[in-house]
Design a protein around this motif. Structure first.
Motif, PDB file in Angstrom:
ATOM      1  N   HIS A   6       0.644  -1.234   0.072  1.00 28.85           N
ATOM      2  CA  HIS A   6      -0.160   0.061   0.000  1.00 28.85           C
ATOM      3  C   HIS A   6       0.833   1.259  -0.024  1.00 28.85           C
ATOM      4  N   PRO A   7       1.252   1.808  -1.279  1.00 30.05           N
ATOM      5  CA  PRO A   7       1.968   3.113  -1.026  1.00 30.05           C
ATOM      6  C   PRO A   7       1.261   4.216  -0.289  1.00 30.05           C
ATOM      7  N   SER A   8       2.052   4.979   0.227  1.00 24.33           N
ATOM      8  CA  SER A   8       1.465   6.161   0.865  1.00 24.33           C
ATOM      9  C   SER A   8       1.682   7.466   0.224  1.00 24.33           C
ATOM     10  N   ILE A   9       0.499   8.067   0.087  1.00 24.15           N
ATOM     11  CA  ILE A   9       0.558   9.153  -0.861  1.00 24.15           C
ATOM     12  C   ILE A   9       1.037  10.454  -0.089  1.00 24.15           C
ATOM     13  N   LEU A  10       1.400  10.217   1.131  1.00 25.67           N
ATOM     14  CA  LEU A  10       2.138  11.430   1.980  1.00 25.67           C
ATOM     15  C   LEU A  10       3.217  12.010   1.314  1.00 25.67           C
ATOM     16  N   SER A  11       3.772  11.022   0.536  1.00 25.27           N
ATOM     17  CA  SER A  11       5.319  11.204   0.290  1.00 25.27           C
ATOM     18  C   SER A  11       5.110  11.530  -1.645  1.00 25.27           C
ATOM     19  N   ALA A  12       3.861  11.667  -2.153  1.00 30.97           N
ATOM     20  CA  ALA A  12       3.569  11.859  -3.267  1.00 30.97           C
ATOM     21  C   ALA A  12       3.324  13.456  -3.502  1.00 30.97           C
ATOM     22  N   ASP A  13       3.334  13.845  -4.934  1.00 23.62           N
ATOM     23  CA  ASP A  13       3.239  15.315  -5.328  1.00 23.62           C
ATOM     24  C   ASP A  13       1.565  15.474  -4.836  1.00 23.62           C
ATOM     25  N   GLN A  14       1.666  16.666  -3.884  1.00 23.59           N
ATOM     26  CA  GLN A  14       0.209  16.818  -3.296  1.00 23.59           C
ATOM     27  C   GLN A  14      -0.641  17.495  -4.006  1.00 23.59           C
ATOM     28  N   VAL A  15      -0.113  18.260  -5.233  1.00 25.76           N
ATOM     29  CA  VAL A  15      -0.878  19.055  -6.008  1.00 25.76           C
ATOM     30  C   VAL A  15      -1.150  18.179  -7.349  1.00 25.76           C
ATOM     31  N   ASN A  16      -0.776  16.882  -7.489  1.00 25.28           N
ATOM     32  CA  ASN A  16      -0.812  16.145  -8.845  1.00 25.28           C
ATOM     33  C   ASN A  16      -1.378  14.815  -8.312  1.00 25.28           C
ATOM     34  N   LEU A  17      -2.151  14.770  -7.081  1.00 25.01           N
ATOM     35  CA  LEU A  17      -2.702  13.419  -6.786  1.00 25.01           C
ATOM     36  C   LEU A  17      -3.101  12.373  -7.887  1.00 25.01           C
ATOM     37  N   ALA A  18      -4.022  12.985  -8.620  1.00 20.30           N
ATOM     38  CA  ALA A  18      -4.460  11.971  -9.773  1.00 20.30           C
ATOM     39  C   ALA A  18      -3.565  11.330 -10.553  1.00 20.30           C
ATOM     40  N   ALA A  19      -2.715  12.256 -10.995  1.00 19.45           N
ATOM     41  CA  ALA A  19      -1.249  11.701 -11.901  1.00 19.45           C
ATOM     42  C   ALA A  19      -0.503  10.673 -10.951  1.00 19.45           C
ATOM     43  N   GLU A  20      -0.358  11.048  -9.628  1.00 17.86           N
ATOM     44  CA  GLU A  20       0.587  10.134  -8.796  1.00 17.86           C
ATOM     45  C   GLU A  20      -0.285   8.762  -8.721  1.00 17.86           C
ATOM     46  N   LEU A  21      -1.474   8.543  -8.691  1.00 12.10           N
ATOM     47  CA  LEU A  21      -2.378   7.389  -8.465  1.00 12.10           C
ATOM     48  C   LEU A  21      -2.068   6.394  -9.445  1.00 12.10           C
ATOM     49  N   VAL A  22      -1.954   6.991 -10.820  1.00 13.15           N
ATOM     50  CA  VAL A  22      -1.412   6.240 -11.852  1.00 13.15           C
ATOM     51  C   VAL A  22      -0.220   5.598 -11.875  1.00 13.15           C
ATOM     52  N   ARG A  23       0.589   6.101 -11.248  1.00 15.51           N
ATOM     53  CA  ARG A  23       1.767   5.625 -11.096  1.00 15.51           C
ATOM     54  C   ARG A  23       2.081   4.407 -10.044  1.00 15.51           C
ATOM     55  N   ILE A  24       1.114   4.399  -9.415  1.00 11.70           N
ATOM     56  CA  ILE A  24       1.169   3.187  -8.629  1.00 11.70           C
ATOM     57  C   ILE A  24       0.070   2.253  -8.676  1.00 11.70           C
ATOM     58  N   GLN A  25      -0.312   2.014 -10.119  1.00  8.23           N
ATOM     59  CA  GLN A  25      -1.474   1.071 -10.312  1.00  8.23           C
ATOM     60  C   GLN A  25      -1.450  -0.536  -9.956  1.00  8.23           C
ATOM     61  N   ASP A  26      -0.137  -0.887  -9.821  1.00  7.41           N
ATOM     62  CA  ASP A  26       0.344  -2.253  -9.437  1.00  7.41           C
ATOM     63  C   ASP A  26       0.213  -2.425  -8.102  1.00  7.41           C
ATOM     64  N   ALA A  27      -0.204  -1.532  -7.178  1.00  8.66           N
ATOM     65  CA  ALA A  27      -0.328  -1.597  -5.818  1.00  8.66           C
ATOM     66  C   ALA A  27      -1.478  -2.231  -5.657  1.00  8.66           C
ATOM     67  N   ASP A  28      -1.830  -2.734  -4.052  1.00  6.01           N
ATOM     68  CA  ASP A  28      -3.133  -3.382  -3.917  1.00  6.01           C
ATOM     69  C   ASP A  28      -3.984  -2.358  -3.378  1.00  6.01           C
ATOM     70  N   ALA A  29      -3.767  -1.195  -2.734  1.00  2.00           N
ATOM     71  CA  ALA A  29      -4.454  -0.101  -2.244  1.00  2.00           C
ATOM     72  C   ALA A  29      -3.610   1.165  -2.094  1.00  2.00           C
ATOM     73  N   VAL A  30      -4.219   2.387  -2.047  1.00  2.00           N
ATOM     74  CA  VAL A  30      -3.493   3.406  -1.924  1.00  2.00           C
ATOM     75  C   VAL A  30      -3.671   3.853  -0.326  1.00  2.00           C
ATOM     76  N   HIS A  31      -2.602   4.271   0.287  1.00  2.31           N
ATOM     77  CA  HIS A  31      -2.448   4.352   1.722  1.00  2.31           C
ATOM     78  C   HIS A  31      -2.657   5.997   1.888  1.00  2.31           C
ATOM     79  N   VAL A  32      -3.812   6.360   2.585  1.00  2.75           N
ATOM     80  CA  VAL A  32      -4.196   7.817   2.858  1.00  2.75           C
ATOM     81  C   VAL A  32      -3.970   8.314   4.348  1.00  2.75           C
TER      82      VAL A  32
END
Ligand code: DX5
Ligand code: ZN
Length: 219
Positions: A6-32
């Motif tokens: 479960h990648p944590s989007i805390l370390s993702a680009d906070q103003v491009n979250l939709a694009a960041e989600l595409v980069r982790i498509q192979d994960a099982d869930a997104v950790h918020v």
């Protein structure tokens, strides 16, 4: 049960979250990670943003609440579209009532403990939860070093629950160098923030973490 990343989007680009989600498509869930600057000394996002992430995310949402007054707020994150809602044992007045309310709302109920909080008070109540999150850093920030002393707690809980349906999640300092020890101790859901989003190739990082986490099962 298969391991989950479960990648944590805390370390993702906070103003491009939709694009960041595409980069982790192979994960099982997104950790918020939801922080309120009271339970932890940091502030992230709240209900409006989590609701919108749930609408656009191709992955299920694993919402980790690091907030006070969990009894009041957690059910609202279930309504917002989370697949699982994790509240901190230290922040809940009535953890069992809250877990039941979450499950009644159709989401998986999970309880988290800080590194210095024992899991023993939960042992007779584990059937009320779908997952226990053992924090492997002090909650509040990404990029901290893994606290080695949390490993025995993971091991003890795994010995107690065996191969039952309860998931054991770890969060904090999970990387290629720590994930094997955590998997060996019995964790089966791995949150990784800086390891995944700090990588030039998040998909490759997820694959590498998954391979390492699966190794103890096939050894
Ligand atoms: C910290 C959060 C974590 C954080 C982990 O309190 O709960 O989910 O994003 O970050 P890393 O993987 O960088 O330790
Ligand atoms: Zn988290």
């Amino acid at each position: 049960m298969s391991v989950q990343i479960h990648p944590s989007i805390l370390s993702a680009d906070q103003v491009n979250l939709a694009a960041e989600l595409v980069r982790i498509q192979d994960a099982d869930a997104v950790h918020v990670d939801v922080m309120d600057n009271h339970f932890v000394p940091n502030l992230t996002m709240g209900l409006p943003v989590v609701t919108r992430i749930a609408e656009v995310s191709p992955l299920p949402l694993d919402v980790h609440l690091m907030i006070e007054d969990a009894d009041r707020w957690a059910p609202q994150y279930a309504e917002a579209g989370a697949a699982s809602v994790t509240f901190h044992l230290e922040a809940a007045q009535a953890p069992v009532r809250l877990a039941r309310e979450l499950r009644a709302g159709g989401v998986r109920a999970a309880v988290a403990v800080r590194p210095a909080t024992p899991v023993e008070p939960l042992l007779d109540l584990l059937s009320e939860f779908d997952m226990v999150l053992i924090m492997t850093v002090e909650p509040g920030f990404g990029g901290q070093s893994f606290i080695e002393g949390t490993l025995p707690k993971v091991r003890r809980l795994r010995q107690l629950v065996g191969t039952g349906p309860l998931r054991i999640q770890v969060d904090g300092g999970v990387s290629r160098s720590t994930i094997s020890a955590l998997a060996q101790a019995g964790a089966d859901v791995f949150v990784a923030g800086s390891a995944v989003f700090g990588s030039a190739d998040p998909a490759a990082e997820i694959a590498a973490l998954r391979t390492l986490a699966e190794a103890p099962l096939t050894a």
